[in-house]
Design an enzyme around this catalytic site. Structure first.
Site, PDB file in Angstrom:
ATOM      1  N   ALA A  69       0.772  -1.129  -0.036  1.00  0.00           N
ATOM      2  CA  ALA A  69      -0.249  -0.053  -0.120  1.00  0.00           C
ATOM      3  C   ALA A  69       0.806   1.324  -0.114  1.00  0.00           C
ATOM      4  O   ALA A  69       0.348   2.293  -0.705  1.00  0.00           O
ATOM      5  CB  ALA A  69      -0.988   0.018   1.184  1.00  0.00           C
ATOM      6  N   THR A  70       1.968   1.181   0.593  1.00  0.00           N
ATOM      7  CA  THR A  70       2.812   2.560   1.044  1.00  0.00           C
ATOM      8  C   THR A  70       3.228   2.881  -0.613  1.00  0.00           C
ATOM      9  O   THR A  70       3.237   4.123  -0.993  1.00  0.00           O
ATOM     10  CB  THR A  70       3.910   2.422   1.890  1.00  0.00           C
ATOM     11  OG1 THR A  70       3.514   1.962   3.139  1.00  0.00           O
ATOM     12  CG2 THR A  70       4.869   3.481   1.998  1.00  0.00           C
ATOM     13  N   ASN A 152      -6.999   3.083  10.538  1.00  0.00           N
ATOM     14  CA  ASN A 152      -6.199   1.936  10.907  1.00  0.00           C
ATOM     15  C   ASN A 152      -6.039   1.822  12.434  1.00  0.00           C
ATOM     16  O   ASN A 152      -5.708   0.729  13.096  1.00  0.00           O
ATOM     17  CB  ASN A 152      -4.880   1.803  10.233  1.00  0.00           C
ATOM     18  CG  ASN A 152      -4.111   3.242  10.218  1.00  0.00           C
ATOM     19  OD1 ASN A 152      -4.470   4.205   9.867  1.00  0.00           O
ATOM     20  ND2 ASN A 152      -2.981   3.327  10.945  1.00  0.00           N
ATOM     21  N   HIS A 204      -1.003  -8.223   2.723  1.00  0.00           N
ATOM     22  CA  HIS A 204      -0.631  -8.648   3.929  1.00  0.00           C
ATOM     23  C   HIS A 204      -1.935  -8.046   5.077  1.00  0.00           C
ATOM     24  O   HIS A 204      -1.404  -8.608   6.311  1.00  0.00           O
ATOM     25  CB  HIS A 204       0.850  -8.415   4.607  1.00  0.00           C
ATOM     26  CG  HIS A 204       1.074  -6.798   4.984  1.00  0.00           C
ATOM     27  ND1 HIS A 204       0.861  -6.388   6.158  1.00  0.00           N
ATOM     28  CD2 HIS A 204       1.275  -5.805   4.110  1.00  0.00           C
ATOM     29  CE1 HIS A 204       1.091  -5.210   6.361  1.00  0.00           C
ATOM     30  NE2 HIS A 204       1.359  -4.855   4.961  1.00  0.00           N
ATOM     31  N   CYS A 328       3.803   1.188  11.999  1.00  0.00           N
ATOM     32  CA  CYS A 328       4.674   2.252  11.290  1.00  0.00           C
ATOM     33  C   CYS A 328       4.872   3.433  12.279  1.00  0.00           C
ATOM     34  O   CYS A 328       5.786   3.823  12.582  1.00  0.00           O
ATOM     35  CB  CYS A 328       4.227   2.850  10.170  1.00  0.00           C
ATOM     36  SG  CYS A 328       3.150   1.650   9.158  1.00  0.00           S
TER      37      CYS A 328
HETATM   38  N1  PLP Z   1      -2.696   2.559   5.013  1.00  0.00           N
HETATM   39  C1  PLP Z   1      -3.209   2.185   5.990  1.00  0.00           C
HETATM   40  C2  PLP Z   1      -4.466   2.311   6.435  1.00  0.00           C
HETATM   41  C3  PLP Z   1      -2.601   0.914   6.654  1.00  0.00           C
HETATM   42  O1  PLP Z   1      -3.157   0.488   7.603  1.00  0.00           O
HETATM   43  C4  PLP Z   1      -1.151   0.616   6.161  1.00  0.00           C
HETATM   44  C5  PLP Z   1      -0.553  -0.551   6.952  1.00  0.00           C
HETATM   45  O2  PLP Z   1      -0.631  -0.552   8.420  1.00  0.00           O
HETATM   46  C6  PLP Z   1      -0.795   1.214   5.170  1.00  0.00           C
HETATM   47  C7  PLP Z   1      -1.672   2.176   4.423  1.00  0.00           C
HETATM   48  C8  PLP Z   1       0.450   0.512   4.829  1.00  0.00           C
HETATM   49  O3  PLP Z   1       0.637  -0.342   4.196  1.00  0.00           O
HETATM   50  P1  PLP Z   1       1.898  -1.106   3.532  1.00  0.00           P
HETATM   51  O4  PLP Z   1       2.245  -2.161   4.691  1.00  0.00           O
HETATM   52  O5  PLP Z   1       1.215  -2.500   2.821  1.00  0.00           O
HETATM   53  O6  PLP Z   1       2.711  -0.254   2.647  1.00  0.00           O
END
Ligand code: PLP
Length: 378
Positions: A69-70, A152, A204, A328
């Site tokens: 996602a990032t 989140n 994931h 994070c």
């Molecule tokens: N956006 C949200 C709402 C998330 O909860 C997360 C991960 O915790 C991310 C983005 C980032 O995801 P990724 O770990 O796949 O980069």
């Protein structure tokens, strides 16, 4: 081990564990290679793309696989901003909510250096974005609006179709991106792709392996690639495609949507069970936000008088995993920006636990969690 940190990452589903070896053996070849092994991978990748697109009802040509996602979020936000500048569009305002995940928040703020203005909209105490406030913020300079579906940390659910409608009524040429990482595979919700231009998913978070994600982008919006290379994924994301990952993501996603209502009910029962069990034990807690309009997969609560880091460590000694804020953000050792911006009192923020569920959890585990919390605070 008892695992209640499913918002940080999920374990692999048993089906994915069963298939991971075979998929990696069968489809290891580079999908860009001309030979028969490459063609086999390319066909499987197309099939995975079609399966994901079918779940949401958009055209599979508008789905791009990434590492997570990032990366997806950075590709869209920065790629669209670069496009705006390249075409000398003149619009330079980006609206985000103050409770976005750091991937959106920091990607947007990184664009300040290139002349973009970032406007933050704060949700109410319930984590919900006020539609009138959003309407007032949009002006002729607005080029992009990024509002997440499920938060989140708190689990607050915004009706992003409605928010996107407000944006589109003001100006159809504003790109509306919704970080849907915590909702995809979990919340039964039909995204309206006449209104929402981009959604984001991360394998994931729904029982697929780490290192694979995807993004949907409305083809009306052009973006400049931020990573240059061999031009894979229709130039959006150069680099050899993780074909086994894409196949497993599509399988995990289909599995989630086949069971979405029963999984929703199961996690809702678990969430309510934890709250009633804690009450029965006489544990003094405060729910960080009202339960209405929240995901059953995320429970945010503060144990009165007990710092969350202490509770997390003590639970961990007993083999139970929970968290406080997002994985994070825990690296930054600061108070949660999300809870602060929702005006959760500062003394409570330090006590907030995030307990996040999956349909693979059960009531015995939830009971043990509550029992151990009660023992720790005695
Ligand atoms: N956006 C949200 C709402 C998330 O909860 C997360 C991960 O915790 C991310 C983005 C980032 O995801 P990724 O770990 O796949 O980069």
């Amino acid at each position: 081990m008892i695992y209640f940190d499913n918002a940080a990452t999920t374990p692999l589903s048993p089906t994915i564990i069963d298939q991971i070896k075979n998929v990696n053996e069968q489809f290891f070849a580079n999908n860009s290679s001309m030979h028969c092994a490459g063609k086999k991978s390319a066909e499987a990748l197309k099939d995975a793309r079609d399966k994901v697109a079918d779940v949401f009802g958009f055209n599979s040509n508008n789905l791009y696989f990434t590492s997570g996602a990032t990366e997806s979020i950075n590709i869209v936000i920065k790629g669209f901003a670069n496009q705006m500048q390249m075409t000398k569009d003149g619009r330079n305002q980006i609206i985000i909510s103050s409770v976005e995940h750091p991937a959106v928040y920091n990607a947007a703020y990184s664009l300040q250096r290139s002349g973009f203005e970032i406007i933050e909209i704060e949700p109410g105490k319930d984590g919900i974005i006020n539609k009138l406030e959003l309407t007032d913020l949009i002006n002729s300079k607005t080029c992009m609006v990024c509002l997440m579906h499920v938060n989140n940390e708190t689990g607050a659910i915004n009706d992003v179709n409605k928010l996107a409608e407000i944006v589109k009524c003001k100006n159809n040429n504003i790109l509306f991106l919704s970080d849907s990482v915590q909702s995809i595979g979990k919340i039964p919700y039909r995204f309206n792709f006449d209104l929402i231009d981009s959604i984001i998913m991360s394998g994931h978070k729904f029982y697929a392996p780490k290192g694979i994600g995807a993004l949907y982008l409305n083809p009306k919006f052009r973006i400049q690639p931020i990573v240059h290379g061999g031009g894979q994924e229709f130039t959006f994301r150069s680099g050899t495609v993780n074909v086994p990952g894409a196949i497993l993501l599509s399988k995990a996603l289909v599995e989630c949507y086949n069971n979405i209502n029963s999984n929703y009910r199961k996690t809702l029962e678990l969430k309510e069970f934890v709250l009633s069990e804690l009450s029965k034990l006489g544990v003094d807690y405060i729910e960080t936000i009202s339960r209405e309009n929240t995901s059953p997969y995320i429970l945010s609560l503060a144990l009165c008088g007990f710092r969350s880091d202490l509770i997390i460590n003590k639970l961990s000694e007993k083999g139970i995993c929970v968290s406080s804020k997002s994985a994070c953000s825990s690296l930054t050792h600061t108070k949660s920006r999300i809870l602060e911006s929702m005006n959760v009192p500062l003394d409570i923020i330090d006590n907030v636990l995030r307990i996040s569920f999956s349909p693979y959890n059960n009531k015995e585990e939830a009971k043990e969690l509550c029992y151990q919390i009660n023992t720790i605070i005695q």
